[in-house]
Design a protein around this motif. Sequence first.
Motif, PDB file in Angstrom:
ATOM      1  N   THR A 199       0.814  -1.213   0.000  1.00  0.00           N
ATOM      2  CA  THR A 199       0.000   0.000   0.000  1.00  0.00           C
ATOM      3  C   THR A 199       0.849   1.264   0.000  1.00  0.00           C
ATOM      4  OG1 THR A 199      -0.093  -0.086   2.404  1.00  0.00           O
ATOM      5  CG2 THR A 199      -1.905  -1.091   1.202  1.00  0.00           C
ATOM      6  N   LYS A 200       2.126   1.108   0.273  1.00  0.00           N
ATOM      7  CA  LYS A 200       3.004   2.274   0.255  1.00  0.00           C
ATOM      8  C   LYS A 200       3.781   2.309  -1.045  1.00  0.00           C
ATOM      9  CE  LYS A 200       4.911   4.002   4.489  1.00  0.00           C
ATOM     10  NZ  LYS A 200       6.022   3.931   5.469  1.00  0.00           N
ATOM     11  N   SER A 201       4.138   3.515  -1.461  1.00  0.00           N
ATOM     12  CA  SER A 201       5.090   3.654  -2.549  1.00  0.00           C
ATOM     13  C   SER A 201       6.491   3.575  -1.950  1.00  0.00           C
ATOM     14  CB  SER A 201       4.917   5.006  -3.238  1.00  0.00           C
ATOM     15  OG  SER A 201       3.625   5.109  -3.806  1.00  0.00           O
ATOM     16  N   VAL A 202       7.464   3.294  -2.806  1.00  0.00           N
ATOM     17  CA  VAL A 202       8.859   3.295  -2.368  1.00  0.00           C
ATOM     18  C   VAL A 202       9.635   4.222  -3.288  1.00  0.00           C
ATOM     19  CG1 VAL A 202      10.921   1.929  -1.847  1.00  0.00           C
ATOM     20  CG2 VAL A 202       8.652   0.880  -1.649  1.00  0.00           C
ATOM     21  N   PHE A 203      10.327   5.188  -2.705  1.00  0.00           N
ATOM     22  CA  PHE A 203      11.141   6.119  -3.474  1.00  0.00           C
ATOM     23  C   PHE A 203      12.599   5.709  -3.318  1.00  0.00           C
ATOM     24  CE2 PHE A 203      13.631  10.069  -3.870  1.00  0.00           C
ATOM     25  CZ  PHE A 203      13.202  10.493  -5.116  1.00  0.00           C
ATOM     26  N   TYR A 204      13.200   5.269  -4.431  1.00  0.00           N
ATOM     27  CA  TYR A 204      14.606   4.860  -4.420  1.00  0.00           C
ATOM     28  C   TYR A 204      15.456   6.011  -4.923  1.00  0.00           C
ATOM     29  CZ  TYR A 204      12.856   0.026  -4.138  1.00  0.00           C
ATOM     30  OH  TYR A 204      12.228  -1.139  -3.758  1.00  0.00           O
ATOM     31  N   GLU A 239       7.907   5.156   1.369  1.00  0.00           N
ATOM     32  CA  GLU A 239       9.133   4.762   2.052  1.00  0.00           C
ATOM     33  C   GLU A 239      10.311   5.279   1.240  1.00  0.00           C
ATOM     34  OE1 GLU A 239       9.813   0.577   2.066  1.00  0.00           O
ATOM     35  OE2 GLU A 239      11.627   0.728   3.302  1.00  0.00           O
ATOM     36  N   ILE A 240      11.287   5.878   1.906  1.00  0.00           N
ATOM     37  CA  ILE A 240      12.463   6.404   1.217  1.00  0.00           C
ATOM     38  C   ILE A 240      13.616   5.421   1.386  1.00  0.00           C
ATOM     39  CG2 ILE A 240      14.058   8.351   1.054  1.00  0.00           C
ATOM     40  CD1 ILE A 240      11.178   9.170   0.501  1.00  0.00           C
ATOM     41  N   VAL A 241      14.209   5.013   0.291  1.00  0.00           N
ATOM     42  CA  VAL A 241      15.343   4.080   0.348  1.00  0.00           C
ATOM     43  C   VAL A 241      16.545   4.715  -0.342  1.00  0.00           C
ATOM     44  CG1 VAL A 241      16.226   1.813  -0.330  1.00  0.00           C
ATOM     45  CG2 VAL A 241      13.845   2.061   0.404  1.00  0.00           C
ATOM     46  N   HIS A 242      17.610   4.930   0.414  1.00  0.00           N
ATOM     47  CA  HIS A 242      18.864   5.486  -0.113  1.00  0.00           C
ATOM     48  C   HIS A 242      19.745   4.298  -0.500  1.00  0.00           C
ATOM     49  CE1 HIS A 242      22.629   7.496  -0.545  1.00  0.00           C
ATOM     50  NE2 HIS A 242      22.320   8.574   0.136  1.00  0.00           N
ATOM     51  N   LEU A 243      19.836   4.048  -1.795  1.00  0.00           N
ATOM     52  CA  LEU A 243      20.546   2.844  -2.245  1.00  0.00           C
ATOM     53  C   LEU A 243      22.052   2.936  -2.011  1.00  0.00           C
ATOM     54  CD1 LEU A 243      18.615   2.040  -5.543  1.00  0.00           C
ATOM     55  CD2 LEU A 243      18.449   0.854  -3.347  1.00  0.00           C
ATOM     56  N   GLY A 244      22.553   4.155  -1.865  1.00  0.00           N
ATOM     57  CA  GLY A 244      23.978   4.293  -1.546  1.00  0.00           C
ATOM     58  C   GLY A 244      24.290   3.822  -0.138  1.00  0.00           C
ATOM     59  N   GLU A 245      23.311   3.996   0.750  1.00  0.00           N
ATOM     60  CA  GLU A 245      23.498   3.607   2.157  1.00  0.00           C
ATOM     61  C   GLU A 245      22.921   2.230   2.435  1.00  0.00           C
ATOM     62  OE1 GLU A 245      21.602   6.764   4.284  1.00  0.00           O
ATOM     63  OE2 GLU A 245      23.266   8.173   3.987  1.00  0.00           O
TER      64      GLU A 245
END
Lengths: 77, 77
Positions: free
Chosen positions: A2-7, A31-37
Amino acid sequence: MTKSVFYHAGCPVCISAEQDIVSLIGSAKVEIVHLGEQKNRIAEAEAKGVKSVPALLTPNGNVLHLNFGASMADVKG
Amino acid sequence: MTKSVFYHAGCPVCISAEQDIVSLIGSAKVEIVHLGEQKNRIAEAEAKGVKSVPALLTPNGNVLHLNFGASMADVKG
Protein backbone atom coordinates in the motif's frame (compact mmCIF):
# COMPACT_ATOMS: atom_id res chain seq x y z
CA MET A 1 1.66 -3.27 -0.96
CA THR A 2 0.00 0.00 0.00
CA LYS A 3 3.00 2.27 0.25
CA SER A 4 5.09 3.65 -2.55
CA VAL A 5 8.86 3.29 -2.37
CA PHE A 6 11.14 6.12 -3.47
CA TYR A 7 14.61 4.86 -4.42
CA HIS A 8 17.42 7.35 -4.67
CA ALA A 9 21.17 7.61 -4.29
CA GLY A 10 21.72 10.82 -2.38
CA CYS A 11 22.58 13.14 -5.24
CA PRO A 12 21.26 16.72 -5.06
CA VAL A 13 18.75 16.02 -7.82
CA CYS A 14 17.53 12.95 -5.93
CA ILE A 15 17.04 14.94 -2.72
CA SER A 16 15.09 17.61 -4.57
CA ALA A 17 12.85 14.96 -6.13
CA GLU A 18 12.45 13.27 -2.75
CA GLN A 19 11.19 16.49 -1.19
CA ASP A 20 8.73 16.97 -4.04
CA ILE A 21 7.43 13.41 -3.85
CA VAL A 22 7.06 13.45 -0.06
CA SER A 23 5.27 16.77 -0.31
CA LEU A 24 2.91 15.52 -3.03
CA ILE A 25 2.15 12.04 -1.73
CA GLY A 26 2.65 12.50 2.00
CA SER A 27 5.46 11.04 4.07
CA ALA A 28 3.19 8.37 5.55
CA LYS A 29 2.54 6.92 2.11
CA VAL A 30 6.07 6.63 0.82
CA GLU A 31 9.13 4.76 2.05
CA ILE A 32 12.46 6.40 1.22
CA VAL A 33 15.34 4.08 0.35
CA HIS A 34 18.86 5.49 -0.11
CA LEU A 35 20.55 2.84 -2.25
CA GLY A 36 23.98 4.29 -1.55
CA GLU A 37 23.50 3.61 2.16
CA GLN A 38 21.34 0.49 1.80
CA LYS A 39 23.24 -1.44 -0.83
CA ASN A 40 21.51 -4.63 0.27
CA ARG A 41 18.33 -3.30 -1.31
CA ILE A 42 19.78 -2.68 -4.78
CA ALA A 43 18.88 -6.19 -5.93
CA GLU A 44 15.33 -5.68 -4.65
CA ALA A 45 15.05 -2.40 -6.56
CA GLU A 46 16.33 -4.00 -9.76
CA ALA A 47 13.92 -6.90 -9.35
CA LYS A 48 11.05 -4.39 -9.08
CA GLY A 49 12.07 -2.80 -12.38
CA VAL A 50 14.11 0.20 -11.24
CA LYS A 51 16.49 1.16 -14.07
CA SER A 52 17.76 4.50 -12.75
CA VAL A 53 17.35 6.74 -9.74
CA PRO A 54 15.48 8.65 -8.54
CA ALA A 55 12.54 6.31 -9.13
CA LEU A 56 9.18 5.79 -7.51
CA LEU A 57 7.70 2.30 -7.16
CA THR A 58 3.93 2.72 -6.92
CA PRO A 59 1.62 0.54 -4.82
CA ASN A 60 0.42 -1.24 -7.95
CA GLY A 61 3.95 -2.19 -8.94
CA ASN A 62 4.68 0.37 -11.65
CA VAL A 63 8.01 2.15 -11.61
CA LEU A 64 8.05 5.87 -12.41
CA HIS A 65 11.56 6.92 -13.36
CA LEU A 66 11.99 10.57 -12.47
CA ASN A 67 14.41 12.58 -14.53
CA PHE A 68 14.90 16.21 -13.86
CA GLY A 69 16.66 18.33 -16.36
CA ALA A 70 19.54 18.60 -13.90
CA SER A 71 21.03 22.06 -13.79
CA MET A 72 24.77 22.48 -13.87
CA ALA A 73 24.47 23.83 -10.32
CA ASP A 74 22.96 20.51 -9.31
CA VAL A 75 25.65 18.55 -11.05
CA LYS A 76 28.38 20.65 -9.42
CA GLY A 77 26.65 20.75 -6.02
CA MET B 1 -0.19 27.60 -7.32
CA THR B 2 -1.53 24.80 -5.17
CA LYS B 3 -2.26 22.19 -7.80
CA SER B 4 0.22 20.10 -9.71
CA VAL B 5 -0.10 19.93 -13.50
CA PHE B 6 0.47 16.67 -15.36
CA TYR B 7 1.42 17.27 -18.99
CA HIS B 8 1.16 14.38 -21.41
CA ALA B 9 0.56 13.63 -25.05
CA GLY B 10 -1.82 10.71 -25.04
CA CYS B 11 0.62 7.87 -25.63
CA PRO B 12 -0.06 4.62 -23.76
CA VAL B 13 2.91 5.22 -21.48
CA CYS B 14 1.57 8.69 -20.68
CA ILE B 15 -1.88 7.32 -19.81
CA SER B 16 -0.36 4.71 -17.53
CA ALA B 17 1.69 7.38 -15.77
CA GLU B 18 -1.38 9.60 -15.53
CA GLN B 19 -3.33 6.88 -13.76
CA ASP B 20 -0.47 6.34 -11.32
CA ILE B 21 -0.07 10.04 -10.59
CA VAL B 22 -3.79 10.64 -10.11
CA SER B 23 -3.96 7.62 -7.84
CA LEU B 24 -0.98 8.77 -5.78
CA ILE B 25 -1.69 12.47 -5.49
CA GLY B 26 -5.47 12.52 -5.82
CA SER B 27 -7.44 13.84 -8.78
CA ALA B 28 -8.40 17.03 -6.88
CA LYS B 29 -4.75 18.00 -6.58
CA VAL B 30 -3.62 17.59 -10.17
CA GLU B 31 -4.71 19.14 -13.44
CA ILE B 32 -4.28 16.93 -16.48
CA VAL B 33 -3.21 18.64 -19.70
CA HIS B 34 -3.13 16.69 -22.99
CA LEU B 35 -0.71 18.69 -25.11
CA GLY B 36 -1.78 16.86 -28.24
CA GLU B 37 -5.33 18.18 -27.79
CA GLN B 38 -4.41 21.49 -26.16
CA LYS B 39 -1.61 22.69 -28.39
CA ASN B 40 -2.13 26.24 -27.14
CA ARG B 41 -0.62 25.15 -23.83
CA ILE B 42 2.65 23.81 -25.26
CA ALA B 43 4.36 27.20 -24.93
CA GLU B 44 3.20 27.42 -21.32
CA ALA B 45 4.59 23.96 -20.59
CA GLU B 46 7.92 24.82 -22.18
CA ALA B 47 8.08 28.07 -20.22
CA LYS B 48 7.56 26.07 -17.03
CA GLY B 49 10.55 23.88 -17.88
CA VAL B 50 8.86 20.81 -19.39
CA LYS B 51 11.41 19.10 -21.66
CA SER B 52 9.54 15.87 -22.36
CA VAL B 53 6.25 14.20 -21.55
CA PRO B 54 4.88 12.82 -19.40
CA ALA B 55 5.96 15.42 -16.86
CA LEU B 56 4.58 16.66 -13.58
CA LEU B 57 4.84 20.33 -12.64
CA THR B 58 4.73 20.50 -8.84
CA PRO B 59 3.08 23.31 -6.83
CA ASN B 60 6.51 24.75 -5.99
CA GLY B 61 7.45 24.99 -9.67
CA ASN B 62 9.71 21.96 -10.06
CA VAL B 63 9.24 19.74 -13.08
CA LEU B 64 9.46 15.99 -12.58
CA HIS B 65 10.05 14.29 -15.91
CA LEU B 66 8.62 10.80 -15.77
CA ASN B 67 10.23 8.18 -17.92
CA PHE B 68 8.96 4.67 -17.85
CA GLY B 69 11.00 1.93 -19.31
CA ALA B 70 8.36 1.65 -22.03
CA SER B 71 7.68 -1.91 -23.04
CA MET B 72 7.42 -2.85 -26.69
CA ALA B 73 3.77 -3.64 -26.00
CA ASP B 74 3.29 -0.04 -24.92
CA VAL B 75 5.06 1.31 -27.97
CA LYS B 76 2.98 -0.89 -30.26
CA GLY B 77 -0.27 -0.34 -28.30
